[in-house]
Design an enzyme around this catalytic site. Structure first.
Site, short mmCIF file in Angstrom:
data_model
loop_
_atom_site.label_atom_id
_atom_site.label_comp_id
_atom_site.label_asym_id
_atom_site.label_seq_id
_atom_site.Cartn_x
_atom_site.Cartn_y
_atom_site.Cartn_z
N GLU A 1 -22.18 -4.69 6.15
CA GLU A 1 -22.66 -6.02 6.51
C GLU A 1 -21.63 -6.71 7.39
O GLU A 1 -20.42 -6.66 7.11
CB GLU A 1 -22.90 -6.86 5.24
CG GLU A 1 -23.36 -8.29 5.52
CD GLU A 1 -23.65 -9.06 4.24
OE1 GLU A 1 -24.07 -8.43 3.24
OE2 GLU A 1 -23.43 -10.29 4.21
N GLU B 1 -20.81 -17.87 8.61
CA GLU B 1 -21.33 -18.47 7.39
C GLU B 1 -20.66 -19.83 7.20
O GLU B 1 -19.47 -19.99 7.46
CB GLU B 1 -21.05 -17.59 6.17
CG GLU B 1 -21.88 -16.33 6.11
CD GLU B 1 -21.63 -15.57 4.82
OE1 GLU B 1 -22.46 -15.65 3.90
OE2 GLU B 1 -20.59 -14.89 4.74
#
Length: 289
Positions: free
Chosen positions: A161, A166
Site C-alpha cells: 500500500e 492522509e
C-alpha cells in the site's frame, strides 16, 4: 504444385506474417503500464504524461477511469470507519472542472464516496500527482492512495500500500505519507509527515515518485520522505507490480476518530457541529519513471 502456384503461396505467407508482425509490434495498451520489462516499441520517455483525469466533464466521474466501493465494508473498511460509501452524485461528482467527494451527515448516518481505478487503470514505476484541497473538521479522514492490484489474490498487506496523502482532521494541517508492507503495517514505521497550514483553503500537489529503487513523497515539489530499504524482499518491497489509485473521504475510524466525541466505545468521534466535509481535486496525473 506448379512453380507459379508455389510462388503465389510463398508470397501470401510472407504477406500474412508481415501484417501480423506489424500489428503485434504496434499494439500498445493504455489501461496498464507495467515497466518491469522494457518494451522495445515503447517511445515514451521518463517524465512523459501517460494518463490523467482533468475532471473537465460535468456529472459522474468518467466510468472509463473510475469505479466505486459501496457500503460499510467489513469492520468499517478494516478501520472501524463510520461512513457508508455510495456512488450518488450528492457524494461524488464533477463540476466546475473539479472532482468533489462529499461526506454528508444525514440523520445519524454519514455517507461519502471512495472511487478507484481498480480493474481499469493500473501502473508500475510512475510518478502520481494529485492537486487537491482537503476538508477540515475533527473526525474527517481524507486519503489519496494506491493498492497492489493483486490484493484480491494475495490479500493485504502482502499486496503493498502506498499512501500518498492522509490527513486526520483532529490534527489539522499534519499531512502524512506512508507505506504498508508485510514487514510494517497497521501502526507502520514507514511514514513521515509535514505541516501544511492552508490545507483546506488552498490547492496543493500531493506527489509520489516510485522507481524500482525507492519511493519518494513530495508536496508542491518539496520532497519530505524517501523509502529505500537496503534489502528489498517480499517483506519489505511488495512494489514491483501494478497498483491502482484510490480517492476517498472516510469519517471516524481507528485513526480519524476524535476520542472526545466518541460514544458507545466506538470509533465514531466526529465533531457534532460538522455536517459536511468536501475533498476537491483539480486533477490526477501519472507520469512515466
Amino acid at each position: 504444385m506448379s512453380k507459379s502456384v508455389k510462388k503465389v503461396s510463398q508470397l501470401a505467407l510472407i504477406l500474412f506474417l508481415f501484417i501480423n508482425f506489424s500489428n503485434c509490434s504496434t499494439e500498445n495498451t493504455v489501461d496498464s503500464f507495467n515497466y518491469n520489462e522494457p518494451d522495445p516499441t515503447d517511445t515514451l520517455q521518463a517524465g512523459d504524461l501517460i494518463w490523467s483525469d482533468e475532471f473537465s466533464d460535468k456529472g459522474a466521474p468518467d466510468p472509463n477511469n473510475w469505479t466505486y466501493d459501496i457500503g460499510n465494508g467489513e469492520w468499517g473498511w478494516g478501520n472501524n470507519e463510520v461512513q457508508y460509501y455510495t456512488d450518488d452524485s450528492k457524494n461524488v461528482r464533477v463540476e466546475n472542472g473539479n472532482l468533489i467527494i462529499s461526506a454528508l451527515k444525514e440523520g445519524d448516518q454519514w455517507t461519502s464516496a471512495r472511487i478507484k481505478t481498480q480493474g481499469l487503470k493500473t501502473f508500475t514505476y510512475v510518478t502520481v500527482k494529485v492537486k487537491a484541497m482537503l476538508p477540515e473538521g475533527s473526525g474527517t479522514w481524507p486519503a489519496i492512495w494506491m493498492l497492489g492490484s493483486d490484493i484480491t489474490k494475495i490479500g493485504w498487506p502482502a499486496s503493498g500500500e502506498i499512501d500518498i496523502m492522509e490527513h486526520v482532521g483532529k490534527n489539522p494541517g499534519s499531512i502524512h505519507s506512508s507505506l504498508h508492507t508485510p514487514s510494517s503495517y497497521g501502526n507502520t514505521q514507514n511514514s513521515s509527515h509535514v505541516t501544511v497550514p492552508d490545507f483546506s483553503s488552498e490547492f496543493h500537489i500531493y506527489e509520489v515518485e516510485w522507481t524500482p529503487e525507492s519511493i519518494s513523497f513530495s508536496i508542491d515539489g518539496e520532497a519530505f520522505y524517501v523509502y529505500n530499504p537496503s534489502l528489498k524482499t517480499e517483506e519489505t518491497w511488495p512494489f514491483n507490480n501494478n497498483f491502482f489509485i484510490i480517492l476517498n473521504v472516510a469519517m471516524g475510524g481507528n485513526w480519524g476518530s476524535d476520542r472526545q466525541y466518541e460514544t458507545g466505545d466506538q470509533r465514531n468521534g466526529i465533531d457534532p457541529s460538522l455536517t459536511e466535509a468536501n475533498m476537491i481535486i483539480d486533477y490526477v496525473r501519472v507520469y512515466k519513471n
